[in-house]
Design a protein around this motif. Structure first.
Motif, PDB file in Angstrom:
ATOM      1  N   ASN A 258      14.768  10.352  -6.710  1.00 48.36           N
ATOM      2  CA  ASN A 258      14.233  11.411  -7.567  1.00 48.36           C
ATOM      3  C   ASN A 258      12.726  11.479  -7.525  1.00 48.36           C
ATOM      4  O   ASN A 258      12.148  12.558  -7.589  1.00 48.36           O
ATOM      5  N   GLU A 259      12.087  10.314  -7.415  1.00 51.26           N
ATOM      6  CA  GLU A 259      10.635  10.311  -7.324  1.00 51.26           C
ATOM      7  C   GLU A 259      10.212  11.049  -6.053  1.00 51.26           C
ATOM      8  O   GLU A 259       9.196  11.727  -6.027  1.00 51.26           O
ATOM      9  N   GLY A 260      11.022  10.922  -5.009  1.00 49.20           N
ATOM     10  CA  GLY A 260      10.699  11.608  -3.760  1.00 49.20           C
ATOM     11  C   GLY A 260      11.117  13.070  -3.784  1.00 49.20           C
ATOM     12  O   GLY A 260      10.535  13.908  -3.107  1.00 49.20           O
ATOM     13  N   TYR A 261      12.153  13.373  -4.550  1.00 53.57           N
ATOM     14  CA  TYR A 261      12.702  14.725  -4.540  1.00 53.57           C
ATOM     15  C   TYR A 261      11.984  15.620  -5.524  1.00 53.57           C
ATOM     16  O   TYR A 261      11.817  16.803  -5.325  1.00 53.57           O
ATOM     17  N   SER A 262      11.563  15.028  -6.640  1.00 51.02           N
ATOM     18  CA  SER A 262      10.899  15.797  -7.663  1.00 51.02           C
ATOM     19  C   SER A 262       9.866  14.892  -8.315  1.00 51.02           C
ATOM     20  O   SER A 262      10.103  14.332  -9.365  1.00 51.02           O
TER      21      SER A 262
ATOM     22  N   GLU B 202       0.838  -1.202   0.000  1.00 50.67           N
ATOM     23  CA  GLU B 202       0.000   0.000   0.000  1.00 50.67           C
ATOM     24  C   GLU B 202       0.876   1.257   0.000  1.00 50.67           C
ATOM     25  O   GLU B 202       0.594   2.218  -0.711  1.00 50.67           O
ATOM     26  N   GLU B 203       1.919   1.235   0.827  1.00 51.48           N
ATOM     27  CA  GLU B 203       2.800   2.406   0.902  1.00 51.48           C
ATOM     28  C   GLU B 203       3.474   2.676  -0.439  1.00 51.48           C
ATOM     29  O   GLU B 203       3.576   3.822  -0.881  1.00 51.48           O
ATOM     30  N   ILE B 204       3.943   1.610  -1.084  1.00 54.47           N
ATOM     31  CA  ILE B 204       4.643   1.795  -2.363  1.00 54.47           C
ATOM     32  C   ILE B 204       3.661   2.288  -3.426  1.00 54.47           C
ATOM     33  O   ILE B 204       3.954   3.205  -4.195  1.00 54.47           O
ATOM     34  N   ALA B 205       2.467   1.685  -3.444  1.00 46.46           N
ATOM     35  CA  ALA B 205       1.457   2.086  -4.425  1.00 46.46           C
ATOM     36  C   ALA B 205       1.126   3.570  -4.249  1.00 46.46           C
ATOM     37  O   ALA B 205       1.046   4.326  -5.216  1.00 46.46           O
ATOM     38  N   HIS B 206       0.985   3.983  -3.000  1.00 47.87           N
ATOM     39  CA  HIS B 206       0.664   5.372  -2.705  1.00 47.87           C
ATOM     40  C   HIS B 206       1.780   6.295  -3.199  1.00 47.87           C
ATOM     41  O   HIS B 206       1.526   7.318  -3.829  1.00 47.87           O
ATOM     42  N   ALA B 207       3.030   5.908  -2.932  1.00 46.14           N
ATOM     43  CA  ALA B 207       4.160   6.748  -3.317  1.00 46.14           C
ATOM     44  C   ALA B 207       4.263   6.897  -4.827  1.00 46.14           C
ATOM     45  O   ALA B 207       4.678   7.932  -5.328  1.00 46.14           O
ATOM     46  N   PHE B 208       3.892   5.853  -5.558  1.00 45.25           N
ATOM     47  CA  PHE B 208       4.015   5.917  -7.011  1.00 45.25           C
ATOM     48  C   PHE B 208       2.680   6.167  -7.694  1.00 45.25           C
ATOM     49  O   PHE B 208       2.539   5.927  -8.898  1.00 45.25           O
ATOM     50  N   LEU B 209       1.687   6.634  -6.905  1.00 47.06           N
ATOM     51  CA  LEU B 209       0.387   7.000  -7.439  1.00 47.06           C
ATOM     52  C   LEU B 209      -0.231   5.913  -8.305  1.00 47.06           C
ATOM     53  O   LEU B 209      -0.744   6.166  -9.389  1.00 47.06           O
ATOM     54  N   THR B 210      -0.152   4.675  -7.807  1.00 47.75           N
ATOM     55  CA  THR B 210      -0.810   3.605  -8.529  1.00 47.75           C
ATOM     56  C   THR B 210      -1.653   2.832  -7.509  1.00 47.75           C
ATOM     57  O   THR B 210      -1.625   3.139  -6.325  1.00 47.75           O
TER      58      THR B 210
END
Lengths: 136, 417
Positions: B200-204, B145-153
């Motif tokens: 980078n996904e977290g930074y930008s 769930e956490e990963i899906a949330h972070a990558f908007l999927t």
């Protein structure tokens, strides 16, 4: 003469089939393979795991690069290969036309006559021998 | 057993889960040969610990206890599943023997397992998105769930990605090992790519409302630190330094309202000096190895920025020099663009603009919004307002991220007034 038959399938078509349909389909294919074996036409064969389990090697910037997935991202993927022993291309076409796998749809058999490289191999061996002798 | 013991053990186990569960998992995967079996075994071991430790006390080496318990739980599981199948007996024996041969898991052995896990999750034969998902799941212990949330999927999509990656590891037999010395540079490159992608996904963030997602950056830095402990290659140090130096500017990069603030407009007193010191030390260590690569050079550039007290006092000549080295090592239009901006700062806007125009004229970066926004800014400085407007508009049409779009709109409005 040997013909390499490359069997392409649409993995989606296969995944959509029910367990019963898949079983009936495989039974038909295997029993035809048995016929080919009995008549001495089935020299060899291997089925392949799904294309998503593939790895592709390429030469890139002077070194090997490994990537995921099959060579081409197409609907049809290589599902298996068969080495067919047939008299000529027409005979090979005849034999593979009756293969029940074609009825699944979405796929095809590509029949490729094998190339005889024995002369090339001999020449190469001679070249490599010469080189070894020169070193000595 | 009294209530306080029970709570105490639960707390100790929670701590051990946080600090040791990835190590236990990494070793169980090696012993059991399968990700899913190992995960089940690990959870069985933790729940067994909850019962037994309350009764018998906490063992001297909790990690060894958990590995050993997990292994026996897995053997039990396999036995139960295959009650009537004799074919698996040799396999079970093999697991049992491997376990018996295993000395008390020493520190080094355990750390090897963690490296094995990292290299397996980042195998080049896995899809790039699957490498990222699997690494965050297995190495970092994030939930699906956490990963899906972070990558908007969605969680099901992400779960499927992970299931398929694990199936490929099993079915295509991707081995659980640290690559040989010969393969190590290429394979390490993929690992570093995965970590940098997460950072980078977290930074930008590539899309969405917020400009950054700090959780992912933290996770990437944690991964970088772990890799540095396990394999202190110069480029590992370089990547960690690069991430730390970028991270040091996080709170200065955006306004409280979430607006982007460019490097030259940032309040430098907000930069995190501790992270800068750590990053700079790592850059120096990597540079002195003489075997550094592109990550170290990028970190060195970030370090030059970090040591300048104001944008105007930045050593632009040094930065142009580092970019030229980087361009020689990894030629790419994006590096060329960054170099062009540094040249503009050193030699004046028109020198930089000339390089950017030659990149665009080649047909490179024509769909890259930052190329157009850099061009626009240089045109503005040169008083070529109409050209600046056209380039800002082009950049705006290409930008995906909301804060980036707001930033470009503001620049456009300023141009009109």
């Amino acid at each position: 003469m040997k013909y390499i038959c490359l069997g392409y399938i649409d993995e989606k078509v296969w995944e959509k089939m029910s367990q019963n349909e898949q079983n009936a389909f495989m039974d038909r294919c295997f029993s035809y393979d048995d016929e080919l074996k009995k008549s001495g036409c089935f020299a060899n064969g291997e089925a392949l795991q799904g294309a998503r389990n593939a790895a592709t090697l390429r030469w890139k910037n002077g070194r090997v690069s490994v990537t995921d997935g099959p060579f081409a991202e197409t609907k049809e993927q290589l599902g298996g290969i068969m080495v067919l022993e047939a008299n000529d291309l027409n005979h090979a076409i005849q034999l593979m036309s009756k293969h029940p796998s074609l009825s699944m749809g979405g796929g095809c058999w590509e029949i490729r006559p094998t190339a005889d490289l024995s002369a090339m191999v001999q020449e190469s061996e001679a070249r490599r021998r010469t080189r070894e002798e020169r070193i000595l | 057993m009294n209530e306080s013991t029970s709570q105490n053990v639960r707390k100790i186990l929670d701590d051990i889960y946080r600090t040791e569960s990835r190590r236990v998992l990494a070793t169980l995967i090696r012993l059991l040969g399968d990700f899913d079996t190992a995960e089940d075994a690990m959870h069985d071991a933790f729940s067994a610990a909850l019962d037994q430790w309350q009764r018998d006390g906490v063992p001297a080496n909790p990690r060894a206890w958990l590995v050993s318990a997990g292994r026996f739980k897995a053997i039990d599981q396999i036995r139960r599943r295959t009650k009537f199948e004799t074919s698996l007996e040799p396999f079970i024996e093999q697991i049992g023997n491997a376990a018996a041969d295993e000395p008390e898991p020493d520190h080094e052995g355990i750390e090897d397992d963690r490296l094995r896990l990292i290299f397996t999750c980042c195998h080049p034969a896995l899809r790039p998105d699957a490498r990222v998902a699997l690494t965050l799941r297995e190495v970092c212990g994030l939930t699906t769930e956490e990963i899906a949330h972070a990558f908007l999927t969605t969680p099901p999509t992400l779960a499927q990605r992970i299931v398929r990656a694990k199936a490929k590891i099993r079915d295509a037999r991707i081995p659980y090992e640290v690559p040989s010395k010969e393969d190590l540079p290429d394979r390490l490159e993929v690992v570093l790519q995965v970590i940098y992608l997460v950072f980078n996904e977290g930074y930008s963030a590539s899309s969405g409302d917020a400009a950054t997602r700090p959780d992912l950056s933290d996770e990437a830095i944690r991964l970088g630190r772990l890799l540095k402990e396990l394999l202190p290659d110069p480029e590992v140090l370089g990547l960690l330094a690069l991430m730390l130096l970028h991270e040091s500017r996080r709170s200065a990069r955006t306004s409280p309202a979430g607006e982007i603030i460019l490097l030259e407009d940032q309040n430098r007193s907000l930069w995190n000096r501790e992270l800068i010191a750590e990053g700079t030390a790592l850059v120096e260590r990597s540079l002195s190895s003489q075997q550094f690569g592109p990550y170290t050079l990028q970190a060195a550039i970030a370090a030059v920025h970090a040591e300048a007290s104001a944008a105007a006092s930045t050593d632009w000549a040094e930065i142009v020099g580092l970019y030229s080295l980087l361009l020689r090592m990894t030629p790419s239009p994006v590096v060329e663009l960054n170099c062009a901006v540094a040249v503009a700062m050193r030699d004046g806007s028109s020198a930089g603009l000339e390089i950017i125009d030659s990149i665009l004229a080649r047909g490179d970066l024509v769909d890259y919004h930052l190329a157009h926004s850099a061009r626009a800014e240089l045109c503005r400085r040169l008083g070529r307002t109409e050209e600046a407007r056209a380039s800002y508009e082009r950049a705006l049409a290409l930008a995906q991220q909301e804060p980036e779009r707001r930033f470009l709109e503001k620049r456009l409005n300023k141009l009109q007034s």
